[in-house]
Each structure stands twice: as structure tokens, then as C-alpha cells.
Design a protein around this motif. Structure first.
Motif: not given
Length: 426
Positions: A77-101
Motif C-alpha cells: 500500500q502507499d503508506i510510508a514511515l520515517e525511521v531514524n537511528g544512530f551509532g550501530q544502526f547507522a553503521a549497519a544501514a550504510t550499505p543499503f540504497v534506495q529500492g532495497d527491501r
């Protein structure tokens, strides 16, 4: 929610009236400030639990070291959610790009400055290829549902006491043993016809379609069970194949889907006449428990005996009641009222007849006295005589008598015949 006692109203309202404690107590004249409402939202969100959530990255920003900002969109569905994080989460999120599930774990958070809700992430992992498969299956589900294949009125009831069960499963699979063992523990007299198929991979759909058609065409098979143990979503995909779903929908024999575990699902579950959470659950649902049935039979037999005994006892009491009635123990008592009635009637009739006779006798006596008093004999008895001419007519006038006529005179006793010598006429 109660009002936060630590809250201090803005300086612009130093002399205003006290703020309402509850939201329902606010009015147009005494409203809450935005900051207080935002604080209450924040306090409520703080109590929400952590959650795993899956979606597709539509925006990601990890340019600032130690922080990551992601917009996560729903898969369907056309529903979105804002996610933010810091430290270890930010480091783990770095490899991901737009379009990834991705699948993210985090805790809901409310930023009071803008009263905006987001997810404070603490873990992020790739979702893999399952997402696209789920989307395809969901589209197929919508299509088949639109055709009415999942409608409740198409589902057939299971036979109450099946004689033969058709089982479709993998060779030497645990699901086969679970079904057969549990069915025979519950209902030992049942027979099985087992067809082994591939339960995953490319051959799975065609094998299952062929097995369902074969079982459905067998007149001995009363119900079909398609069973498989648990597995990953991708492993169960063959049971969501369109051909498998249509084959199950076309079957005239009732069909049970017993695929995976409680949380697993396939499109076969939706089209089946009954969905079992596990193969063991299918065994429990396809046949009754012989012990329960025996208990039910014994209970019903006891009920029948009690009802028969009650009926016989009631009839016995009824017969005894009839037998003890005076009309049967002393039958003549039934005639006594009628006999009394007849006796009374006879007495009344005798009295009535006596009265009638007495009245008639009196009437006759009166008539007799009257007749006696008026009869010619009574006149003769008083010394009178009846004079008759030669022709027998009574002579009551001297003018009809001539000298020399012979007259007959009847007295009280006897008759005198004389000849007229003198006639005195008036």
C-alpha cells in the motif's frame, strides 16, 4: 491520560486559568496548548513496545556520520514511515540504497518539536527475495478471490465417519507418519491411500495437481489431505501455485490443507474446504475420536435406558392406578348410582300411576253416581212406572192413547200389561 504535574504553561499565559486535567475537560475558552498535547502524545508513544517492520527503502540519508534517516514504504500500500537511528544502526544501514527491501527493529518515537511519529531503529537486515514472491502471491490471491474461489459457500463439509482418506505428501515425510498415526489412534478402522509427491521445487505444483485429480477420481476416497511439514516461505511456494489452487477448487471430494505450521500460509489454505494448522491437526479434524464416540454412545444408551425405565414406570403406575380404582376392584359400585336412579324412577312411576288410578277411579265413581241418579231404574226404584204402547214407544201423553189400547207398564219389580178402559185427555 492524566495531566503532567511537571508541565509549566508558556510565559504568555502567566495569569490564565488552570489547564484542564483531561482532554475531555478542554473547552474553546480553556484549551490545551500544542506543547501539552504533544507531550501527552510523546508519553503515550513511550509506552508502545518495540517492533519488527518490513518495507522498501524509498529514501535513505547516511551522509552524517553516526546517523541514518530512512523513509520506509509498505510493500503493498502507499503508506510510508520515517525511521531514524544512530551509532550501530547507522553503521549497519550504510550499505543499503534506495529500492532495497529491509527488515528493521526499533521502538516508536515522537519528536515533540514537530509532533511527528517515527521509528527509532536499532537493527536493520536485508529482507531477501521473499518480498517479491509475497507480492506476486498477493496479486494472485486477489485475482482468485475475485473469481469466488475462496467463497465460504463453495466449501464442502467433511464426512463425519470417513472410510478411506487420500493423503498427498512427500515420501518418507514426517507429515505422513503424523497424519496416519494420529488418525489411527483416533479411528482405527479407517483406510489410507497415499500418493507421494514433491512438496517443494519446480516439480511440486504439477505433482500436487496430478495427485489431487487422482484422489478425486477414486470413488473409495472420502476426503483428501494435502500435508507438508514446516519450512521457509520460499519452500511452501508450490502450494500457492495457481494450478494447484484451481485443482483443489475443482475437486468434488472434500479437501484439507495441512501445510507447514500455525503461522505458515499458502493459497491452498484459502481454497481448501478446511485448513489445518499442522498435519497432526488435520488428523484430529478429519476423523472423530473413537473414545469420545464410545463415551457418547454409552451416554446415549444410558439416556435411552433411563427414558425407557421412566416410561415403563409411568405406565406401570398408570396401570396400577387403574387397577386400584373401585370401579375395577368392586365393579358393582359402578352400577349403584344407576340402580339408585332406576329405583327412584320406579318409585316415582309407581306413585304417579297410583295417583292416576286413584284420580280415574274417583272420576268413574262420580260418573257412576251421576248415571245412577239419572237412570230410569232409579226412577222406577222410587215407585214410578214406565208406560209403553203396543209399539214399544213410551207413552207420556194421554192424547195418544185410545180406549181399548193395550199398555205395558214396567215397575221396579216386574211388568204389567193392561187394557185402557178410560182415557182422560186434557
Amino acid at each position: 491520560m492524566t495531566w503532567n504535574q511537571d508541565y509549566t504553561p508558556p510565559a504568555a499565559q502567566p495569569n490564565s486559568k488552570p489547564l484542564p486535567r483531561l482532554a475531555g475537560e478542554t473547552t474553546a475558552d480553556n484549551p490545551w496548548p500544542v506543547s501539552l498535547l504533544s507531550e501527552k502524545f510523546h508519553m503515550a508513544v513511550e509506552r508502545w513496545p518495540s517492533v519488527w517492520v518490513a518495507g522498501q527503502i524509498t529514501q535513505i540519508n547516511t551522509r552524517r556520520q553516526g546517523s541514518a534517516y530512512i523513509t520506509l514504504r509498505d510493500d503493498y500500500q502507499d503508506i510510508a514511515l520515517e525511521v531514524n537511528g544512530f551509532g550501530q544502526f547507522a553503521a549497519a544501514a550504510t550499505p543499503f540504497v534506495q529500492g532495497d527491501r529491509v527488515i528493521i527493529h526499533g521502538k516508536p518515537n515522537l519528536w515533540m518539536k514537530r509532533t511527528s511519529l517515527s521509528l527509532r531503529g536499532d537493527a536493520i537486515i536485508a529482507a531477501g527475495a521473499g518480498g517479491s514472491l509475497k507480492a506476486m502471491i498477493d496479486e494472485l490471491r486477489k485475482k482468485l478471490k475475485g473469481e469466488g474461489l475462496f467463497d465460504a459457500d463453495r466449501k464442502q463439509p467433511l464426512p463425519e465417519f470417513p472410510h478411506c482418506i487420500g493423503l498427498v505428501c512427500a515420501p518418507q515425510a514426517r507429515a505422513e507418519g503424523d497424519v496416519i498415526t494420529n488418525v489411527r489412534l483416533r479411528w482405527p478402522v479407517v483406510d489410507f491411500k497415499v500418493t507421494h509427491v514433491h512438496v517443494q521445487g519446480e516439480q511440486c505444483p504439477s505433482d500436487v495437481i496430478k495427485a489431487i485429480a487422482q484422489m478425486d477420481a477414486d470413488p473409495d476416497v472420502d476426503v483428501i489431505i494435502v500435508a507438508r511439514g514446516g519450512g521457509a516461505f520460499e519452500d511452501l511456494i508450490g502450494f500457492s501455485d495457481e494450478g494447484v489452487v484451481r485443482a483443489a477448487a475443482a475437486a468434488h471430494t472434500p479437501l484439507i490443507s495441512a501445510i507447514g505450521h500455525e503461522d505458515d500460509w499458502t493459497l491452498l489454505d484459502l481454497v481448501a474446504d478446511l485448513r489445518a494448522s499442522t498435519p497432526t491437526d488435520a488428523a484430529k479434524k478429519v476423523v472423530p475420536d473413537v473414545r469420545e464416540q464410545m463415551q457418547l454412545i454409552n451416554v446415549n444408551i444410558e439416556r435411552m435406558r433411563m427414558r425407557i425405565d421412566a416410561t415403563v414406570n409411568n405406565e406401570t403406575r398408570l396401570i396400577e392406578g387403574y387397577a386400584n380404582r373401585p370401579s375395577l376392584t368392586q365393579p358393582l359400585t359402578m352400577l349403584e348410582p344407576h340402580q339408585r336412579l332406576i329405583d327412584d324412577a320406579r318409585t316415582r312411576m309407581r306413585i304417579g300411576l297410583t295417583r292416576i288410578l286413584d284420580d280415574a277411579s274417583l272420576t268413574i265413581e262420580k260418573a257412576h253416581a251421576s248415571l245412577t241418579a239419572l237412570s230410569p231404574q232409579s226412577t222406577l226404584n222410587r215407585g214410578y212406572a214406565v208406560v209403553q204402547g203396543a209399539d214399544g214407544h213410551v207413552i207420556d201423553d194421554a192424547n195418544v192413547v185410545n180406549t181399548g189400547d193395550q199398555l205395558t207398564m214396567t215397575l221396579k219389580h216386574g211388568v204389567i200389561v193392561s187394557e185402557v178402559t178410560t182415557v182422560t185427555k186434557e
